[in-house]
Design a protein around this motif. Structure first.
Motif, PDB file in Angstrom:
ATOM      1  N   MET A 144      44.176  41.292  36.304  1.00 55.56           N
ATOM      2  CA  MET A 144      45.259  40.456  36.263  1.00 55.56           C
ATOM      3  C   MET A 144      45.335  39.050  36.857  1.00 55.56           C
ATOM      4  SD  MET A 144      47.450  42.177  34.289  1.00 55.56           S
ATOM      5  CE  MET A 144      46.703  43.512  33.540  1.00 55.56           C
ATOM      6  N   ASP A 145      45.489  38.271  36.026  1.00 52.31           N
ATOM      7  CA  ASP A 145      45.740  36.657  36.616  1.00 52.31           C
ATOM      8  C   ASP A 145      47.181  36.831  37.051  1.00 52.31           C
ATOM      9  OD1 ASP A 145      43.494  35.285  36.195  1.00 52.31           O
ATOM     10  OD2 ASP A 145      44.126  34.970  34.232  1.00 52.31           O
ATOM     11  N   CYS A 146      47.525  36.260  38.399  1.00 55.55           N
ATOM     12  CA  CYS A 146      49.152  36.399  38.882  1.00 55.55           C
ATOM     13  C   CYS A 146      49.513  35.015  39.406  1.00 55.55           C
ATOM     14  CB  CYS A 146      49.055  37.441  39.864  1.00 55.55           C
ATOM     15  SG  CYS A 146      48.194  37.060  41.299  1.00 55.55           S
ATOM     16  N   ARG A 147      50.773  34.944  39.578  1.00 54.52           N
ATOM     17  CA  ARG A 147      51.645  33.670  40.172  1.00 54.52           C
ATOM     18  C   ARG A 147      52.098  34.460  41.627  1.00 54.52           C
ATOM     19  NH1 ARG A 147      55.667  32.893  36.852  1.00 54.52           N
ATOM     20  NH2 ARG A 147      54.609  31.779  35.428  1.00 54.52           N
ATOM     21  N   PRO A 148      51.500  33.915  42.674  1.00 56.22           N
ATOM     22  CA  PRO A 148      52.108  34.445  43.816  1.00 56.22           C
ATOM     23  C   PRO A 148      53.367  33.739  44.420  1.00 56.22           C
ATOM     24  CG  PRO A 148      50.050  33.137  44.100  1.00 56.22           C
ATOM     25  CD  PRO A 148      50.231  33.284  42.762  1.00 56.22           C
ATOM     26  N   GLY A 149      54.348  34.612  44.786  1.00 53.12           N
ATOM     27  CA  GLY A 149      55.440  34.121  45.160  1.00 53.12           C
ATOM     28  C   GLY A 149      55.766  34.192  46.473  1.00 53.12           C
ATOM     29  N   ALA A 150      56.789  34.726  47.196  1.00 52.77           N
ATOM     30  CA  ALA A 150      57.369  34.999  48.475  1.00 52.77           C
ATOM     31  C   ALA A 150      56.256  35.737  49.241  1.00 52.77           C
ATOM     32  CB  ALA A 150      58.859  35.563  48.358  1.00 52.77           C
ATOM     33  N   VAL A 152      40.414  43.201  61.510  1.00 52.30           N
ATOM     34  CA  VAL A 152      39.724  42.900  60.241  1.00 52.30           C
ATOM     35  C   VAL A 152      40.772  42.277  59.394  1.00 52.30           C
ATOM     36  CG1 VAL A 152      38.969  44.096  58.088  1.00 52.30           C
ATOM     37  CG2 VAL A 152      38.405  45.110  60.376  1.00 52.30           C
ATOM     38  N   ARG A 153      40.569  41.044  58.793  1.00 49.33           N
ATOM     39  CA  ARG A 153      41.718  40.391  57.988  1.00 49.33           C
ATOM     40  C   ARG A 153      41.289  40.698  56.549  1.00 49.33           C
ATOM     41  NH1 ARG A 153      40.474  35.088  57.922  1.00 49.33           N
ATOM     42  NH2 ARG A 153      42.310  34.540  57.121  1.00 49.33           N
ATOM     43  N   ALA A 154      42.633  41.025  56.034  1.00 44.15           N
ATOM     44  CA  ALA A 154      42.752  41.564  54.368  1.00 44.15           C
ATOM     45  C   ALA A 154      43.969  40.853  54.060  1.00 44.15           C
ATOM     46  CB  ALA A 154      42.745  43.003  54.423  1.00 44.15           C
ATOM     47  N   ALA A 155      44.040  40.992  52.685  1.00 45.44           N
ATOM     48  CA  ALA A 155      45.239  40.489  51.887  1.00 45.44           C
ATOM     49  C   ALA A 155      45.470  41.019  50.673  1.00 45.44           C
ATOM     50  CB  ALA A 155      45.224  38.927  51.885  1.00 45.44           C
ATOM     51  N   GLY A 156      46.583  41.053  50.179  1.00 44.24           N
ATOM     52  CA  GLY A 156      46.805  41.622  48.846  1.00 44.24           C
ATOM     53  C   GLY A 156      48.262  41.222  48.392  1.00 44.24           C
ATOM     54  N   CYS A 157      48.605  41.798  47.146  1.00 50.50           N
ATOM     55  CA  CYS A 157      50.013  41.507  46.624  1.00 50.50           C
ATOM     56  C   CYS A 157      50.622  42.809  45.999  1.00 50.50           C
ATOM     57  CB  CYS A 157      49.573  40.750  45.250  1.00 50.50           C
ATOM     58  SG  CYS A 157      49.000  39.043  45.671  1.00 50.50           S
ATOM     59  N   GLY A 173      45.941  39.389  31.403  1.00 44.23           N
ATOM     60  CA  GLY A 173      44.598  40.351  31.931  1.00 44.23           C
ATOM     61  C   GLY A 173      44.373  41.530  31.493  1.00 44.23           C
ATOM     62  N   ALA A 174      43.384  42.134  31.627  1.00 44.37           N
ATOM     63  CA  ALA A 174      43.245  43.640  31.292  1.00 44.37           C
ATOM     64  C   ALA A 174      42.582  44.360  32.165  1.00 44.37           C
ATOM     65  CB  ALA A 174      42.545  43.606  29.906  1.00 44.37           C
ATOM     66  N   ARG A 185      42.600  36.710  44.631  1.00 44.57           N
ATOM     67  CA  ARG A 185      41.207  37.161  44.285  1.00 44.57           C
ATOM     68  C   ARG A 185      41.145  38.725  44.044  1.00 44.57           C
ATOM     69  NH1 ARG A 185      37.555  39.465  47.317  1.00 44.57           N
ATOM     70  NH2 ARG A 185      38.231  38.352  49.242  1.00 44.57           N
ATOM     71  N   GLU A 186      41.634  39.380  45.036  1.00 46.67           N
ATOM     72  CA  GLU A 186      41.526  40.799  45.139  1.00 46.67           C
ATOM     73  C   GLU A 186      42.411  41.573  43.850  1.00 46.67           C
ATOM     74  OE1 GLU A 186      39.942  43.070  46.746  1.00 46.67           O
ATOM     75  OE2 GLU A 186      38.973  41.953  48.228  1.00 46.67           O
ATOM     76  N   VAL A 187      43.516  40.752  43.590  1.00 46.01           N
ATOM     77  CA  VAL A 187      44.219  41.173  42.381  1.00 46.01           C
ATOM     78  C   VAL A 187      43.503  41.232  41.152  1.00 46.01           C
ATOM     79  CG1 VAL A 187      46.320  40.737  40.923  1.00 46.01           C
ATOM     80  CG2 VAL A 187      46.703  40.698  43.532  1.00 46.01           C
ATOM     81  N   ALA A 188      42.801  40.006  40.973  1.00 45.36           N
ATOM     82  CA  ALA A 188      41.783  39.929  39.812  1.00 45.36           C
ATOM     83  C   ALA A 188      40.724  41.000  39.689  1.00 45.36           C
ATOM     84  CB  ALA A 188      41.507  38.496  39.810  1.00 45.36           C
ATOM     85  N   GLU A 189      40.352  41.118  41.040  1.00 49.60           N
ATOM     86  CA  GLU A 189      39.034  41.977  40.972  1.00 49.60           C
ATOM     87  C   GLU A 189      39.617  43.468  40.856  1.00 49.60           C
ATOM     88  OE1 GLU A 189      37.075  41.752  44.714  1.00 49.60           O
ATOM     89  OE2 GLU A 189      36.269  39.357  44.459  1.00 49.60           O
ATOM     90  N   GLU A 190      40.478  43.779  41.533  1.00 44.43           N
ATOM     91  CA  GLU A 190      41.013  45.418  41.290  1.00 44.43           C
ATOM     92  C   GLU A 190      41.852  45.539  40.013  1.00 44.43           C
ATOM     93  OE1 GLU A 190      42.792  46.760  45.051  1.00 44.43           O
ATOM     94  OE2 GLU A 190      40.954  46.304  46.150  1.00 44.43           O
TER      95      GLU A 190
END
Length: 139
Positions: free
Chosen positions: A65-71, A8-13, A97-98, A57-62
């Motif tokens: 927050m809007d975010c700037r991905p890095g490393a 199962v492929r997933a991703a997060g921050c 975001g809120a 997308r998952e960060v925004a949904e959960e």
């Protein structure tokens, strides 16, 4: 002969923000009532979705927050409900975001790294805090 199941492929921050604390930052953890656990924001990728786009997308949904991905951070591999799961992670700075509670995520907490490490339910999520600090050159 059976072939191994595709993971199962997933991703997060590991979502962070600057804070007037000793470490200079706080890490966002989400509480999922379905599992009664604390984790980094993450989720399954949609068909054909790029892992980084899915993580944002998952960060925004959960978290709202809007975010700037890095490393990129280490990828987690584990079994979930009898299937192999692969979760790719990135460091991501929260921009704006809120948070709005939902049935999937009912709480969001911003914690200093040491507290975040302790609060995380799964042992496999804890090294990601250290990986974030190393990526931000704070370790």
């Amino acid at each position: 002969m059976t072939s191994p199941q595709k993971p199962v492929r997933a991703a997060g921050c590991v979502l962070w923000r600057r804070a007037p604390t000793e470490d200079g930052l706080e890490i966002a953890l989400v509480h999922r009532p379905k599992y009664d656990d604390w984790s980094h924001p993450k989720g399954k990728l949609k068909r054909g979705e790029n892992a980084l786009a899915g993580a944002v997308r998952e960060v925004a949904e959960e978290t709202g927050m809007d975010c700037r991905p890095g490393a990129p951070l280490p990828t987690s591999y584990y079994d979930a409900n009898g299937r192999p799961k692969q979760v790719r992670y990135w460091a991501a700075e929260a921009l704006a975001g809120a948070f709005t509670p939902s049935t999937e995520v009912d709480r969001l907490e911003w914690l200093p790294p040491a507290e975040a490490r302790t609060r995380l339910t799964q042992e496999r999520d804890r090294p990601l805090v250290d990986a974030l600090l190393a990526a931000l050159h704070l370790a």
